[in-house]
Design a protein around this motif. Sequence first.
Motif, mmCIF file in Angstrom:
data_model
loop_
_atom_site.group_PDB
_atom_site.id
_atom_site.type_symbol
_atom_site.label_atom_id
_atom_site.label_comp_id
_atom_site.label_asym_id
_atom_site.label_seq_id
_atom_site.Cartn_x
_atom_site.Cartn_y
_atom_site.Cartn_z
ATOM 1 N N LEU A 54 0.845 -1.187 0.000
ATOM 2 C CA LEU A 54 0.000 0.000 0.000
ATOM 3 C C LEU A 54 0.885 1.244 0.000
ATOM 4 C CD1 LEU A 54 -3.077 0.641 0.208
ATOM 5 C CD2 LEU A 54 -2.669 1.011 2.640
ATOM 6 N N PRO A 55 0.656 2.186 -0.926
ATOM 7 C CA PRO A 55 1.468 3.411 -0.921
ATOM 8 C C PRO A 55 1.373 4.117 0.429
ATOM 9 C CG PRO A 55 0.121 3.295 -2.897
ATOM 10 C CD PRO A 55 -0.340 2.193 -1.987
ATOM 11 N N LEU A 56 2.506 4.616 0.887
ATOM 12 C CA LEU A 56 2.598 5.305 2.164
ATOM 13 C C LEU A 56 2.973 6.759 1.907
ATOM 14 C CD1 LEU A 56 2.802 5.255 5.331
ATOM 15 C CD2 LEU A 56 5.241 4.752 4.993
ATOM 16 N N LEU A 57 2.151 7.678 2.370
ATOM 17 C CA LEU A 57 2.422 9.110 2.281
ATOM 18 C C LEU A 57 2.853 9.571 3.668
ATOM 19 C CD1 LEU A 57 2.413 11.931 1.058
ATOM 20 C CD2 LEU A 57 -0.075 11.957 1.314
ATOM 21 N N ILE A 108 11.101 21.306 6.425
ATOM 22 C CA ILE A 108 9.837 20.695 6.816
ATOM 23 C C ILE A 108 8.739 21.746 6.778
ATOM 24 C CG2 ILE A 108 10.740 18.756 8.144
ATOM 25 C CD1 ILE A 108 10.534 20.482 10.631
ATOM 26 N N PRO A 109 7.508 21.367 6.552
ATOM 27 C CA PRO A 109 7.084 19.987 6.315
ATOM 28 C C PRO A 109 7.520 19.489 4.935
ATOM 29 C CG PRO A 109 5.221 21.468 5.995
ATOM 30 C CD PRO A 109 6.381 22.306 6.468
ATOM 31 N N THR A 110 7.889 18.240 4.879
ATOM 32 C CA THR A 110 8.179 17.541 3.628
ATOM 33 C C THR A 110 7.348 16.272 3.609
ATOM 34 O OG1 THR A 110 10.427 18.405 3.365
ATOM 35 C CG2 THR A 110 9.954 16.307 2.293
ATOM 36 N N MET A 111 6.721 16.017 2.478
ATOM 37 C CA MET A 111 5.954 14.780 2.305
ATOM 38 C C MET A 111 6.651 13.919 1.263
ATOM 39 S SD MET A 111 2.012 16.130 2.321
ATOM 40 C CE MET A 111 2.331 17.346 1.051
ATOM 41 N N ILE A 112 6.705 12.629 1.548
ATOM 42 C CA ILE A 112 7.269 11.667 0.605
ATOM 43 C C ILE A 112 6.265 10.532 0.443
ATOM 44 C CG2 ILE A 112 9.130 10.029 0.108
ATOM 45 C CD1 ILE A 112 11.012 11.741 1.749
ATOM 46 N N ILE A 113 6.058 10.123 -0.808
ATOM 47 C CA ILE A 113 5.242 8.946 -1.104
ATOM 48 C C ILE A 113 6.196 7.779 -1.348
ATOM 49 C CG2 ILE A 113 3.599 7.851 -2.673
ATOM 50 C CD1 ILE A 113 2.635 10.688 -3.404
ATOM 51 N N PHE A 114 5.955 6.689 -0.631
ATOM 52 C CA PHE A 114 6.718 5.454 -0.803
ATOM 53 C C PHE A 114 5.776 4.371 -1.320
ATOM 54 C CE2 PHE A 114 8.762 7.701 2.708
ATOM 55 C CZ PHE A 114 10.111 7.624 2.376
ATOM 56 N N ARG A 115 6.328 3.479 -2.116
ATOM 57 C CA ARG A 115 5.570 2.298 -2.547
ATOM 58 C C ARG A 115 6.541 1.132 -2.592
ATOM 59 N NH1 ARG A 115 0.971 1.957 -7.038
ATOM 60 N NH2 ARG A 115 -0.083 0.257 -5.977
ATOM 61 N N ALA A 116 6.228 0.097 -1.828
ATOM 62 C CA ALA A 116 7.060 -1.107 -1.758
ATOM 63 C C ALA A 116 8.523 -0.758 -1.495
ATOM 64 C CB ALA A 116 6.901 -1.940 -3.030
ATOM 65 N N GLY A 117 8.750 0.179 -0.556
ATOM 66 C CA GLY A 117 10.091 0.513 -0.127
ATOM 67 C C GLY A 117 10.812 1.563 -0.939
ATOM 68 N N LYS A 118 10.211 2.011 -2.035
ATOM 69 C CA LYS A 118 10.874 2.984 -2.895
ATOM 70 C C LYS A 118 10.183 4.341 -2.831
ATOM 71 C CE LYS A 118 12.650 -0.268 -6.334
ATOM 72 N NZ LYS A 118 12.642 -1.403 -5.496
ATOM 73 N N ILE A 120 8.649 7.460 -4.341
ATOM 74 C CA ILE A 120 7.977 7.732 -5.621
ATOM 75 C C ILE A 120 7.962 9.229 -5.911
ATOM 76 C CG2 ILE A 120 5.786 7.527 -6.880
ATOM 77 C CD1 ILE A 120 7.135 4.846 -6.308
ATOM 78 N N ALA A 121 7.703 10.049 -4.880
ATOM 79 C CA ALA A 121 7.581 11.496 -5.077
ATOM 80 C C ALA A 121 7.859 12.204 -3.763
ATOM 81 C CB ALA A 121 6.195 11.849 -5.587
ATOM 82 N N ARG A 122 8.227 13.495 -3.875
ATOM 83 C CA ARG A 122 8.553 14.308 -2.703
ATOM 84 C C ARG A 122 8.032 15.721 -2.941
ATOM 85 N NH1 ARG A 122 13.977 14.489 0.686
ATOM 86 N NH2 ARG A 122 13.896 12.294 0.156
ATOM 87 N N GLN A 123 7.513 16.316 -1.871
ATOM 88 C CA GLN A 123 6.975 17.683 -1.937
ATOM 89 C C GLN A 123 7.248 18.371 -0.605
ATOM 90 O OE1 GLN A 123 5.182 19.314 -4.482
ATOM 91 N NE2 GLN A 123 5.252 21.101 -3.169
ATOM 92 N N TRP A 135 -2.185 15.985 -5.163
ATOM 93 C CA TRP A 135 -0.776 15.724 -5.424
ATOM 94 C C TRP A 135 -0.478 14.225 -5.319
ATOM 95 C CZ3 TRP A 135 2.966 13.978 -1.827
ATOM 96 C CH2 TRP A 135 4.266 13.902 -2.346
ATOM 97 N N ALA A 136 -0.933 13.597 -4.230
ATOM 98 C CA ALA A 136 -0.650 12.171 -4.015
ATOM 99 C C ALA A 136 -1.262 11.313 -5.116
ATOM 100 C CB ALA A 136 -1.185 11.739 -2.643
ATOM 101 N N GLN A 137 -2.503 11.569 -5.455
ATOM 102 C CA GLN A 137 -3.176 10.768 -6.493
ATOM 103 C C GLN A 137 -2.514 10.947 -7.861
ATOM 104 O OE1 GLN A 137 -7.046 12.365 -5.677
ATOM 105 N NE2 GLN A 137 -7.666 10.559 -4.497
ATOM 106 N N SER A 138 -1.980 12.124 -8.108
ATOM 107 C CA SER A 138 -1.352 12.379 -9.422
ATOM 108 C C SER A 138 0.009 11.700 -9.553
ATOM 109 C CB SER A 138 -1.215 13.889 -9.668
ATOM 110 O OG SER A 138 -0.199 14.439 -8.846
ATOM 111 N N ARG A 139 0.564 11.262 -8.444
ATOM 112 C CA ARG A 139 1.895 10.651 -8.474
ATOM 113 C C ARG A 139 1.873 9.137 -8.634
ATOM 114 N NH1 ARG A 139 2.187 15.257 -9.332
ATOM 115 N NH2 ARG A 139 3.793 16.710 -8.645
ATOM 116 N N LEU A 140 0.705 8.530 -8.541
ATOM 117 C CA LEU A 140 0.645 7.063 -8.718
ATOM 118 C C LEU A 140 0.024 6.692 -10.039
ATOM 119 C CD1 LEU A 140 -0.252 5.628 -5.237
ATOM 120 C CD2 LEU A 140 1.953 5.893 -6.316
#
Length: 140
Positions: A54-57, A108-118, A120-123, A135-140
């Motif tokens: 599951l993608p992690l934000l 900070i604040p910084t958000m990072i999206i991870f998927r399966a340990g990698k 994916i995106a940073r903001q 933003w999150a939905q547009s990155r997957l």
Amino acid sequence: MTTVICPNCNSTNRVPQERLGDNPNCGRCGVPLFQGHPVTLTAANFDRHVNADLPLLVDFWAEWCGPCKMMAPQFEAAARLLEPHFRLGKLETEAEQQIAGRYGIRGIPTMIIFRAGKEIARQSGAMSASQIAQWAQSRL
């Protein structure tokens, strides 16, 4: 099957993709896997959540950060918008300096999206709940 980490006991649950929206419960402790708010991430549970399917934000934040405090309720609201397609988590960078350093968190604040340990995106920078979700939905 999608691996989802329980926000309560940190056990791994395998949930069919089509059943994510059916309010699944943890097979070990019985609590709902999706509760409409971010999980508190620590050194004890961070890697487990990052490596799930599951993608992690993640919101990297600090107690002393004014923009972080302003964004906190927006990030909370974004959890209700993005679950069950994302897990949202908050990591306090002062308490977990090693993890923040591992990902080179400089502002900070910084958000990072991870998927399966990698990653994916940073903001960086504060955003509203709808901006976070978009933003999150547009990155997957």
